[in-house]
Motif scaffolding. Structure first.
Motif, mmCIF file in Angstrom:
data_model
loop_
_atom_site.group_PDB
_atom_site.id
_atom_site.type_symbol
_atom_site.label_atom_id
_atom_site.label_comp_id
_atom_site.label_asym_id
_atom_site.label_seq_id
_atom_site.Cartn_x
_atom_site.Cartn_y
_atom_site.Cartn_z
ATOM 1 N N MET A 267 63.044 80.887 35.041
ATOM 2 C CA MET A 267 62.716 81.999 35.929
ATOM 3 C C MET A 267 61.427 82.667 35.474
ATOM 4 O O MET A 267 61.169 82.787 34.299
ATOM 5 C CB MET A 267 63.820 83.047 35.903
ATOM 6 C CG MET A 267 64.983 82.786 36.764
ATOM 7 S SD MET A 267 66.012 84.264 36.776
ATOM 8 C CE MET A 267 66.690 84.121 38.360
ATOM 9 N N LYS A 268 60.714 83.127 36.446
ATOM 10 C CA LYS A 268 59.493 83.836 36.145
ATOM 11 C C LYS A 268 59.782 85.317 36.016
ATOM 12 O O LYS A 268 60.827 85.803 36.454
ATOM 13 C CB LYS A 268 58.473 83.603 37.254
ATOM 14 C CG LYS A 268 58.026 82.169 37.349
ATOM 15 C CD LYS A 268 57.011 82.008 38.436
ATOM 16 C CE LYS A 268 56.598 80.559 38.543
ATOM 17 N NZ LYS A 268 55.655 80.337 39.614
ATOM 18 N N TYR A 269 58.857 86.019 35.437
ATOM 19 C CA TYR A 269 59.020 87.447 35.209
ATOM 20 C C TYR A 269 59.274 88.199 36.512
ATOM 21 O O TYR A 269 60.136 89.073 36.568
ATOM 22 C CB TYR A 269 57.778 87.998 34.503
ATOM 23 C CG TYR A 269 57.796 89.499 34.383
ATOM 24 C CD1 TYR A 269 58.586 90.114 33.431
ATOM 25 C CD2 TYR A 269 57.039 90.293 35.239
ATOM 26 C CE1 TYR A 269 58.622 91.490 33.326
ATOM 27 C CE2 TYR A 269 57.070 91.665 35.154
ATOM 28 C CZ TYR A 269 57.857 92.259 34.187
ATOM 29 O OH TYR A 269 57.905 93.620 34.084
ATOM 30 N N ARG A 270 58.558 87.857 37.546
ATOM 31 C CA ARG A 270 58.706 88.573 38.826
ATOM 32 C C ARG A 270 60.099 88.389 39.413
ATOM 33 O O ARG A 270 60.672 89.328 39.962
ATOM 34 C CB ARG A 270 57.660 88.097 39.824
ATOM 35 C CG ARG A 270 56.279 88.582 39.503
ATOM 36 C CD ARG A 270 55.297 88.165 40.542
ATOM 37 N NE ARG A 270 53.966 88.582 40.153
ATOM 38 C CZ ARG A 270 52.888 88.253 40.785
ATOM 39 N NH1 ARG A 270 52.957 87.486 41.861
ATOM 40 N NH2 ARG A 270 51.712 88.672 40.367
ATOM 41 N N ILE B 196 62.874 87.779 37.752
ATOM 42 C CA ILE B 196 63.792 88.569 36.929
ATOM 43 C C ILE B 196 63.660 90.043 37.262
ATOM 44 O O ILE B 196 64.651 90.758 37.407
ATOM 45 C CB ILE B 196 63.538 88.314 35.427
ATOM 46 C CG1 ILE B 196 63.872 86.866 35.086
ATOM 47 C CG2 ILE B 196 64.338 89.274 34.564
ATOM 48 C CD1 ILE B 196 63.480 86.439 33.708
ATOM 49 N N LYS B 197 62.440 90.510 37.407
ATOM 50 C CA LYS B 197 62.200 91.921 37.740
ATOM 51 C C LYS B 197 62.829 92.267 39.089
ATOM 52 O O LYS B 197 63.448 93.326 39.238
ATOM 53 C CB LYS B 197 60.687 92.181 37.768
ATOM 54 C CG LYS B 197 60.276 93.561 38.171
ATOM 55 C CD LYS B 197 60.453 94.534 37.028
ATOM 56 C CE LYS B 197 59.826 95.865 37.423
ATOM 57 N NZ LYS B 197 60.719 96.968 37.206
ATOM 58 N N MET B 198 62.705 91.388 40.073
ATOM 59 C CA MET B 198 63.303 91.637 41.383
ATOM 60 C C MET B 198 64.834 91.681 41.289
ATOM 61 O O MET B 198 65.476 92.527 41.912
ATOM 62 C CB MET B 198 62.874 90.554 42.377
ATOM 63 C CG MET B 198 61.440 90.711 42.849
ATOM 64 S SD MET B 198 60.855 89.361 43.910
ATOM 65 C CE MET B 198 62.159 89.165 45.087
ATOM 66 N N ALA B 199 65.409 90.798 40.478
ATOM 67 C CA ALA B 199 66.858 90.780 40.324
ATOM 68 C C ALA B 199 67.348 92.058 39.665
ATOM 69 O O ALA B 199 68.350 92.644 40.082
ATOM 70 C CB ALA B 199 67.282 89.563 39.505
ATOM 71 N N VAL B 200 66.639 92.526 38.650
ATOM 72 C CA VAL B 200 67.010 93.769 37.963
ATOM 73 C C VAL B 200 66.864 94.954 38.901
ATOM 74 O O VAL B 200 67.737 95.833 38.948
ATOM 75 C CB VAL B 200 66.168 93.955 36.680
ATOM 76 C CG1 VAL B 200 66.346 95.348 36.097
ATOM 77 C CG2 VAL B 200 66.546 92.905 35.650
ATOM 78 N N ASP C 252 69.874 97.498 40.102
ATOM 79 C CA ASP C 252 69.772 98.947 39.912
ATOM 80 C C ASP C 252 70.022 99.708 41.204
ATOM 81 O O ASP C 252 70.475 100.843 41.184
ATOM 82 C CB ASP C 252 68.397 99.322 39.354
ATOM 83 C CG ASP C 252 68.284 98.991 37.874
ATOM 84 O OD1 ASP C 252 69.339 98.826 37.234
ATOM 85 O OD2 ASP C 252 67.156 98.909 37.378
ATOM 86 N N SER C 253 69.739 99.083 42.326
ATOM 87 C CA SER C 253 69.893 99.775 43.596
ATOM 88 C C SER C 253 71.339 99.800 44.087
ATOM 89 O O SER C 253 71.675 100.561 44.980
ATOM 90 C CB SER C 253 69.005 99.124 44.658
ATOM 91 O OG SER C 253 69.491 97.830 44.956
ATOM 92 N N LEU C 254 72.186 98.990 43.513
ATOM 93 C CA LEU C 254 73.570 98.914 43.974
ATOM 94 C C LEU C 254 74.410 100.050 43.383
ATOM 95 O O LEU C 254 74.383 100.306 42.189
ATOM 96 C CB LEU C 254 74.192 97.578 43.578
ATOM 97 C CG LEU C 254 73.587 96.338 44.210
ATOM 98 C CD1 LEU C 254 74.259 95.102 43.652
ATOM 99 C CD2 LEU C 254 73.739 96.379 45.714
ATOM 100 N N ASP C 255 75.166 100.704 44.231
ATOM 101 C CA ASP C 255 76.017 101.800 43.771
ATOM 102 C C ASP C 255 77.165 101.290 42.899
ATOM 103 O O ASP C 255 77.542 101.943 41.925
ATOM 104 C CB ASP C 255 76.589 102.575 44.965
ATOM 105 C CG ASP C 255 75.513 103.349 45.695
ATOM 106 O OD1 ASP C 255 74.506 103.715 45.049
ATOM 107 O OD2 ASP C 255 75.685 103.596 46.898
ATOM 108 N N THR C 256 77.702 100.135 43.245
ATOM 109 C CA THR C 256 78.808 99.609 42.445
ATOM 110 C C THR C 256 78.348 99.254 41.041
ATOM 111 O O THR C 256 79.073 99.470 40.071
ATOM 112 C CB THR C 256 79.424 98.364 43.109
ATOM 113 O OG1 THR C 256 78.409 97.392 43.320
ATOM 114 C CG2 THR C 256 80.086 98.711 44.417
#
Length: 80
Positions: free
Chosen positions: A1-4, A6-10, A14-18
């Motif tokens: 995986m590329k940095y971007r 991984i960053k998008m996945a993180v 973070d945006s998920l309330d659960t």
């Protein structure tokens, strides 16, 4: 995986309330797991076999829950 990627996945997580809810509750669960390990013998299996290990885990969790119920009952009793 590329940095971007991984960053998008993180950022998505973070945006998920659960996800945020679980992260908030995690320290409480980790403290209980540490108590089971340190003070109630869950570091090592006392018996051989998966079935017997399950019994050990269930009984240990039962003891910890009873201990907690006793503490809560003592708090609820009025001081005389």
């Amino acid at each position: 995986m590329k940095y971007r990627e991984i960053k998008m996945a993180v950022d998505f997580l973070d945006s998920l309330d659960t996800f945020k809810e679980r992260i908030r509750r995690r320290p409480i669960i980790e403290h209980k797991n540490a108590e089971l390990k340190r003070y109630h013998g869950m570091t090592k299996a006392k018996y051989r076999g998966l079935f017997r290990m399950r019994i050990q885990a269930i009984l240990t969790a039962f003891v910890v829950n009873v201990k907690r119920m006793i503490k809560l009952a003592e708090k609820m009793q009025p001081v005389s």
